[in-house]
Design an enzyme around this catalytic site. Sequence first.
Site, PDB file in Angstrom:
ATOM      1  N   LYS A 150       0.723  -1.053  -0.013  1.00  0.00           N
ATOM      2  CA  LYS A 150       0.083   0.103   0.117  1.00  0.00           C
ATOM      3  C   LYS A 150       0.830   1.287  -0.009  1.00  0.00           C
ATOM      4  O   LYS A 150       0.560   2.243  -0.572  1.00  0.00           O
ATOM      5  CB  LYS A 150      -0.932  -0.141   1.192  1.00  0.00           C
ATOM      6  CG  LYS A 150      -2.089  -1.106   0.977  1.00  0.00           C
ATOM      7  CD  LYS A 150      -2.969  -0.736   2.359  1.00  0.00           C
ATOM      8  CE  LYS A 150      -4.083  -1.872   2.106  1.00  0.00           C
ATOM      9  NZ  LYS A 150      -5.368  -1.546   3.302  1.00  0.00           N
ATOM     10  N   ASP A 162     -10.233   2.506   2.098  1.00  0.00           N
ATOM     11  CA  ASP A 162     -10.490   2.122   3.340  1.00  0.00           C
ATOM     12  C   ASP A 162     -11.287   2.909   4.513  1.00  0.00           C
ATOM     13  O   ASP A 162     -11.933   2.400   5.275  1.00  0.00           O
ATOM     14  CB  ASP A 162      -9.120   1.688   4.021  1.00  0.00           C
ATOM     15  CG  ASP A 162      -8.313   0.525   3.497  1.00  0.00           C
ATOM     16  OD1 ASP A 162      -9.091  -0.355   2.878  1.00  0.00           O
ATOM     17  OD2 ASP A 162      -7.285   0.307   3.334  1.00  0.00           O
TER      18      ASP A 162
END
Length: 310
Positions: free
Chosen positions: A88, A124
């Site tokens: 990420k 997220d």
Amino acid sequence: MISNTSHPEPPVSSELPRRSADAVRFTAVIGYPLAHSISPRFQQPAFDHLGLPVRYIARETPPEELPAFLTELRGPQWLGVNVTVPHKEAVAAAVDDLSTEARLIGAVNTVRKEGGRLIGHNTDAAGFLRGLTDAACDPQGVSALILGAGGAARAVAVALLQAGARHVTVANRTVSRAERLVANLAASFDAAHLAAGPLQAEVVRPALQGAELVINTTTVGMAHGPAAAAAPLAAALLTSLPRDALVYDLVYNPAETPLLQAARAQGYRTQGGLPMLIYQGAASFELWTGQPAPVELMLAHGRQAMAERE
Ligand code: ATR
């Protein structure tokens, strides 16, 4: 692709093909290892449901293969990609531009293509907030205790602060990590709304007493993890939490972690991690397709995939 002289073939673009005769394009989740990802299980049915010629695959990508994959991703056969651990942060550093959330979180879980450019997003935070809404918790003005200080904790903290949380305390086993995370957040948010401390009773108790929301972002309680049977907070400590507080665990396997079990036994409201997983995926789907995601269908497939694991 079908073409004729009166309708010249359009230049290759990153627009989603509208006609089933168009070539199939790919999306994937990339990570390493990837054996446990259920993303293909709930993403593919969503593309199929809307009749979109897209294949969603799990593409295990060791770190040394990430640069080559990102080059491949620029090709017209790719619609976009989901990114998971451990890529990420590396993807956030490699894309052409970042959304506000991805910049604040310092991590990318979704890449969308815009005219050949790779744009890093982070869904997220949105997924977490939608899970919060499901549990009837309004983040505006809330005082929250976050357990853990990794990437998930950072996404949750950014989501809460952006949504107007009154106060966020980060408690972590390794206190220096919590302090670093809070110092980092203080570059973008008011430090008066932030605190850091160790995951110890004497520190956590006062934070619990003033909290409407506790979120576990650690791996404690995760099936097959190093502390699968444990809870990040002792059950006796939980009683310090006000009666109407929400206990939210980002762990989605098992559906009810030891922390949530203890919280429910004490009469607290609880929320597990599966809805957040599905909602972040639904937000990715919408970024790629520009169409509303069939969220209920994705949730049903996600639940089914988890049930098969048990
Ligand atoms: P992610 O980026 O997915 O959030 P991570 O960076 O590996 O994952 O962070 C995992 C979190 O779980 C950390 O806060 C970690 O605490 P440390 O920073 O002290 O390592 C926490 N964690 C993992 N195992 C733990 C345990 N047995 N007890 C308490 N916290 C634990």
